[in-house]
Design a protein around this motif. Structure first.
Motif, PDB file in Angstrom:
ATOM      1  N   THR A 252      11.047  -8.683 -62.588  1.00 27.36           N
ATOM      2  CA  THR A 252      11.534  -9.939 -62.002  1.00 27.36           C
ATOM      3  C   THR A 252      10.425 -10.996 -61.917  1.00 27.36           C
ATOM      4  O   THR A 252      10.665 -12.100 -61.435  1.00 27.36           O
ATOM      5  CB  THR A 252      12.086  -9.693 -60.584  1.00 27.36           C
ATOM      6  OG1 THR A 252      11.043  -9.198 -59.746  1.00 27.36           O
ATOM      7  CG2 THR A 252      13.221  -8.687 -60.609  1.00 27.36           C
ATOM      8  N   ASN A 253       9.217 -10.665 -62.391  1.00 28.26           N
ATOM      9  CA  ASN A 253       8.089 -11.602 -62.333  1.00 28.26           C
ATOM     10  C   ASN A 253       8.134 -12.537 -63.538  1.00 28.26           C
ATOM     11  O   ASN A 253       8.078 -12.099 -64.690  1.00 28.26           O
ATOM     12  CB  ASN A 253       6.766 -10.824 -62.306  1.00 28.26           C
ATOM     13  CG  ASN A 253       5.574 -11.740 -62.127  1.00 28.26           C
ATOM     14  OD1 ASN A 253       5.146 -12.402 -63.070  1.00 28.26           O
ATOM     15  ND2 ASN A 253       5.036 -11.781 -60.908  1.00 28.26           N
ATOM     16  N   ARG A 254       8.224 -13.826 -63.282  1.00 28.03           N
ATOM     17  CA  ARG A 254       8.385 -14.817 -64.363  1.00 28.03           C
ATOM     18  C   ARG A 254       7.214 -14.794 -65.339  1.00 28.03           C
ATOM     19  O   ARG A 254       7.391 -14.813 -66.558  1.00 28.03           O
ATOM     20  CB  ARG A 254       8.544 -16.206 -63.734  1.00 28.03           C
ATOM     21  CG  ARG A 254       8.684 -17.364 -64.720  1.00 28.03           C
ATOM     22  CD  ARG A 254       9.941 -17.221 -65.569  1.00 28.03           C
ATOM     23  NE  ARG A 254      10.121 -18.346 -66.455  1.00 28.03           N
ATOM     24  CZ  ARG A 254      11.064 -19.259 -66.323  1.00 28.03           C
ATOM     25  NH1 ARG A 254      11.934 -19.164 -65.329  1.00 28.03           N
ATOM     26  NH2 ARG A 254      11.180 -20.259 -67.171  1.00 28.03           N
TER      27      ARG A 254
ATOM     28  N   GLU B 239       7.214 -14.062 -69.402  1.00 26.87           N
ATOM     29  CA  GLU B 239       6.757 -15.059 -70.376  1.00 26.87           C
ATOM     30  C   GLU B 239       5.636 -14.521 -71.252  1.00 26.87           C
ATOM     31  O   GLU B 239       5.532 -14.856 -72.438  1.00 26.87           O
ATOM     32  CB  GLU B 239       6.306 -16.328 -69.648  1.00 26.87           C
ATOM     33  CG  GLU B 239       7.472 -17.124 -69.050  1.00 26.87           C
ATOM     34  CD  GLU B 239       7.018 -18.374 -68.340  1.00 26.87           C
ATOM     35  OE1 GLU B 239       5.830 -18.428 -67.938  1.00 26.87           O
ATOM     36  OE2 GLU B 239       7.838 -19.304 -68.199  1.00 26.87           O
TER      37      GLU B 239
ATOM     38  N   ILE C 144      18.164 -11.189 -61.062  1.00 25.84           N
ATOM     39  CA  ILE C 144      16.990 -12.075 -61.122  1.00 25.84           C
ATOM     40  C   ILE C 144      16.390 -12.073 -62.524  1.00 25.84           C
ATOM     41  O   ILE C 144      16.026 -13.132 -63.073  1.00 25.84           O
ATOM     42  CB  ILE C 144      15.939 -11.652 -60.067  1.00 25.84           C
ATOM     43  CG1 ILE C 144      16.478 -11.920 -58.654  1.00 25.84           C
ATOM     44  CG2 ILE C 144      14.624 -12.408 -60.272  1.00 25.84           C
ATOM     45  CD1 ILE C 144      15.624 -11.320 -57.555  1.00 25.84           C
ATOM     46  N   SER C 145      16.287 -10.889 -63.124  1.00 18.50           N
ATOM     47  CA  SER C 145      15.765 -10.796 -64.497  1.00 18.50           C
ATOM     48  C   SER C 145      16.651 -11.578 -65.465  1.00 18.50           C
ATOM     49  O   SER C 145      16.149 -12.284 -66.353  1.00 18.50           O
ATOM     50  CB  SER C 145      15.690  -9.331 -64.935  1.00 18.50           C
ATOM     51  OG  SER C 145      14.806  -8.596 -64.118  1.00 18.50           O
TER      52      SER C 145
ATOM     53  N   HIS D 214      15.991 -15.345 -65.075  1.00 18.06           N
ATOM     54  CA  HIS D 214      14.707 -15.723 -65.681  1.00 18.06           C
ATOM     55  C   HIS D 214      14.818 -15.789 -67.204  1.00 18.06           C
ATOM     56  O   HIS D 214      14.344 -16.752 -67.835  1.00 18.06           O
ATOM     57  CB  HIS D 214      13.626 -14.709 -65.295  1.00 18.06           C
ATOM     58  CG  HIS D 214      13.048 -14.924 -63.932  1.00 18.06           C
ATOM     59  ND1 HIS D 214      12.719 -16.179 -63.450  1.00 18.06           N
ATOM     60  CD2 HIS D 214      12.721 -14.040 -62.949  1.00 18.06           C
ATOM     61  CE1 HIS D 214      12.221 -16.060 -62.225  1.00 18.06           C
ATOM     62  NE2 HIS D 214      12.217 -14.776 -61.898  1.00 18.06           N
TER      63      HIS D 214
ATOM     64  N   ASN E 107      16.818 -18.795 -68.410  1.00 12.26           N
ATOM     65  CA  ASN E 107      16.055 -20.028 -68.241  1.00 12.26           C
ATOM     66  C   ASN E 107      14.950 -20.160 -69.287  1.00 12.26           C
ATOM     67  O   ASN E 107      14.721 -21.246 -69.834  1.00 12.26           O
ATOM     68  CB  ASN E 107      15.449 -20.070 -66.834  1.00 12.26           C
ATOM     69  CG  ASN E 107      14.754 -21.377 -66.532  1.00 12.26           C
ATOM     70  OD1 ASN E 107      13.539 -21.439 -66.416  1.00 12.26           O
ATOM     71  ND2 ASN E 107      15.533 -22.454 -66.417  1.00 12.26           N
ATOM     72  N   ILE E 108      14.278 -19.053 -69.594  1.00 12.58           N
ATOM     73  CA  ILE E 108      13.236 -19.074 -70.630  1.00 12.58           C
ATOM     74  C   ILE E 108      13.846 -19.439 -71.982  1.00 12.58           C
ATOM     75  O   ILE E 108      13.289 -20.250 -72.743  1.00 12.58           O
ATOM     76  CB  ILE E 108      12.533 -17.701 -70.714  1.00 12.58           C
ATOM     77  CG1 ILE E 108      11.697 -17.463 -69.450  1.00 12.58           C
ATOM     78  CG2 ILE E 108      11.638 -17.624 -71.955  1.00 12.58           C
ATOM     79  CD1 ILE E 108      11.136 -16.047 -69.343  1.00 12.58           C
TER      80      ILE E 108
ATOM     81  N   SER F 218      24.384 -16.178 -65.404  1.00 14.01           N
ATOM     82  CA  SER F 218      23.240 -16.110 -66.321  1.00 14.01           C
ATOM     83  C   SER F 218      23.659 -16.239 -67.779  1.00 14.01           C
ATOM     84  O   SER F 218      22.812 -16.405 -68.651  1.00 14.01           O
ATOM     85  CB  SER F 218      22.523 -14.772 -66.139  1.00 14.01           C
ATOM     86  OG  SER F 218      23.344 -13.715 -66.582  1.00 14.01           O
TER      87      SER F 218
END
Length: 631
Positions: free
Chosen positions: A449-451, A455, A484-485, A488, A491-492, A518
């Motif tokens: 879940t860490n952006r 990336e 959450i994943s 992200h 959005n990426i 999503s």
């Protein structure tokens, strides 16, 4: 020193034992006391030479008068003479005691009976019902599908028996299922492992039995014992049962088959979900196709003998049904062949396998001499990427199976990257090293879940992305991480103007609407998929071989291919043209997907199965043809 029980103690012991037998025994003793009071009162009236209205009472008249005063206390008000009044008063007091005790006993017995009914331990006297043994979250989609399947039946019934409290089961079903559409749902409390409890659900009278695995680590043991209790019950029926049961661990499947024999169809849940995830990650929209085929809404799979088709080629048979789609043949031995060779002849005693909205829509077409415009057909070969990059975010018990299933589709040189916060991931992959996986596996430990972590992976370089729900976390936390994943990743992709092909595992259908935000390509809802397969098998055991073929990499599978590889795009043409083009590639066309509607749930995410072949369609560059093929 030992002292023998006295006669008084023995009599008291026997009396106590009699009273402990329940309401009937209490009423029996009360009747005896009533008779004694009436007889004693009659004797007192007789020996006291009491007169009533100037006449002495005979023993029989005295008995009648005593009975009246025992039953009705108000009778004593009209008595005259003190001797008469005194005896009548004693009898009336005894009567009041008896009547009040009787009311108390009846009230208590009725309450006990109602408590027993509330506990749900009374036997169900139903026939031709669906019996569900056990309880889990899967029970709600299963009931929903059975209700849909039962709409055309008269007075359909579902019986549920589990160790859960009857009232709790009924309350949960009422809160989750607002409309049962005439299907009667009966809940009973009992242990499916106990031979003494099994008759409660009337398994011998059930048309099908579904055994649900409990939500704990010993689930397979519970299921196998339940099957054993049914199949080896000395009071079982002579005919074979129709049982459908869940098995979580493939290692337990052989033992389960030994117990159940050919009476049980097992659904290997983890393997089923793993196969669906692997196929869906490579075929965007495939989960929607499976959902429609397995649901009792929309298009379904049917088996039907058609005398008209005997000695005709599969190719020719497929063109004579306008409102249904022929996808295969079931031979005399029960073996299933999907997408057979187009010159395969249909024989007497075989059945055709259809996709249709209803069995009533499987009718011969009146259209004769179909003319296909060959200029609208494209013979273009379907190109494939020989080497692929796959990203797996998260890890659970299905992860190893997914890696294994992927190897059936990948060419040597492909790379699979796993991002997981679990140390167990590396241990699981180590166990696979001896197998030929056709892929290099890279493991990265990190937060899914860490952006920044996402990336740094260069997300847009991957051909396929799979998101798995962690099984070491509490249910809600695992679902939250998945969502959450997803957000992200989407959005990426938007920031880098790149469409990411994502398939996500969702544990519960409750979170499907949240996940749709999503705009992932596909969602594999574990409990929903398993429930659909279980319900289909409960209604038609033959469908198992069809599903085994579709989910097996070695058999015929469903593919979504570019429409431009089959037909001319941006022109009006009928589905007969699509069918012809697919046959020339040794495939069977069963539908199409409109790309512009892929995120619209009201349009079934653009998926159209079993279209009316004579209707005109106009497909665009990004649209897909849905085919059954062997590759």
């Amino acid at each position: 020193m030992y002292k023998k029980p006295s006669i008084k103690e023995r009599l008291k012991y026997k009396f106590d034992n009699t009273l402990s037998r329940g309401t009937i025994a209490l009423i029996f003793w009360l009747a005896i006391f009533s008779i004694l009071i009436i007889l004693i009162g009659a004797l007192l009236f007789t020996f006291a030479r009491v007169e009533l209205e100037g006449e002495k009472l005979s023993f029989f008249e005295a008995t009648w008068q005593t009975l009246m005063r025992t039953v009705d206390a108000g009778t004593v008000a009209g008595d005259s003479g003190w001797t008469f009044r005194f005896i009548a008063l004693l009898v009336t007091i005894g009567g009041i005691f008896i009547v009040s005790t009787l009311i108390s006993i009846l009230t208590s017995g009725l309450e006990n009976k109602l408590d027993d009914l509330r506990k749900g331990q009374s036997k169900v006297l139903e026939k031709n019902h669906t019996l569900i043994l056990g309880w889990s979250e899967k029970i709600f989609p299963i009931i929903e599908e059975i209700i849909k399947a039962n709409e055309s039946q008269k007075k359909p019934k579902i019986v549920i028996m589990s160790e859960k409290d009857k009232i709790e089961m009924e309350d949960e079903i009422r809160s989750r299922l607002l409309n049962t559409k005439g299907t009667k749902i009966i809940c009973r409390t009992g242990n499916p492992l106990e031979l003494s409890d099994l008759p409660i659900g009337s398994p011998n009278e059930a048309r099908s039995i579904i055994i649900l695995a409990p939500e704990d680590r010993d689930a397979d043991t519970y299921v196998i014992k339940s099957v054993l209790a049914l199949t080896n019950n000395p009071d079982r029926k002579k005919e074979k049962f129709h049982i459908i049961a869940e098995i979580g661990n493939e290692d337990n499947l052989e033992a389960a088959k030994l117990v159940g024999g050919d009476e049980v169809s097992y659904v290997l849940t983890s393997d089923l979900v793993a196969r669906a995830i692997v196929q869906s990650c490579r075929q965007s929209g495939l989960s929607t196709v499976y959902t429609e085929l397995l649901s009792f809404e929309g298009s379904e799979i049917y088996f039907k003998y058609e005398s008209y088709a005997v000695n005709k080629r599969f190719f020719d048979i497929s063109k004579i049904y306008n409102t249904s789609t022929v996808i295969g043949i079931k031979d005399k031995e029960g073996n299933v062949t999907l997408n057979p060779q187009k010159d395969r002849l249909f024989q007497e005693g075989e059945e055709l396998i259809f996709i249709a909205d209803d069995d009533s829509t499987i009718v011969l077409d009146t259209i004769q001499n179909l003319e296909i415009n060959n200029e609208n057909i494209r013979e273009k070969a379907i190109s494939k990427n020989p080497q692929e990059k796959t990203l797996i975010l998260g890890w659970n018990e299905k992860g190893s199976k997914i890696i294994e299933k992927l190897s059936n589709y990948l060419y040597e040189g492909s790379i699979t990257t796993i991002l997981s916060e679990q140390d167990k991931t590396k241990e699981d992959i180590e166990k696979l090293k001896e197998k030929d996986l056709n892929q290099e596996i890279k493991i990265i430990k990190g937060d899914t879940t860490n952006r920044k972590t996402l990336e740094d992976l260069n997300i847009t370089s991957f051909d396929h992305i799979i998101i798995l729900s962690y099984d070491h976390l509490e249910f809600r936390k695992a679902e939250a991480k998945t969502l959450i994943s997803l957000l992200h990743l989407r959005n990426i992709g938007e920031q880098r103007n790149k469409h990411l092909r994502i398939v996500s595992e969702i544990l519960s259908e409750k979170n499907k609407r949240l996940a749709e935000v999503s705009k992932a390509d596909d969602y594999i809802i574990s409990e929903k998929l398993t429930s659909l397969v279980v319900t289909q098998l409960s209604e038609n055991k033959s469908i198992k071989k069809v599903l085994d073929d579709l989910f097996d990499a070695e058999g015929s599978e469903i593919y979504l291919e570019k429409a431009a590889d089959y037909i001319k795009i941006n022109i009006d043409l009928d589905f007969y043209t699509v069918l012809e083009s697919a046959f020339r590639k040794n495939q069977t066309a069963i539908g199409y997907r409109i790309n512009a509607e892929k995120n619209n749930p009201n349009k079934n995410y653009g998926v159209v199965l079993n279209p009316k072949k004579s209707d005109k369609i106009n497909l665009k560059e990004e649209d897909k043809i849905i085919v059954i093929a062997s590759k």
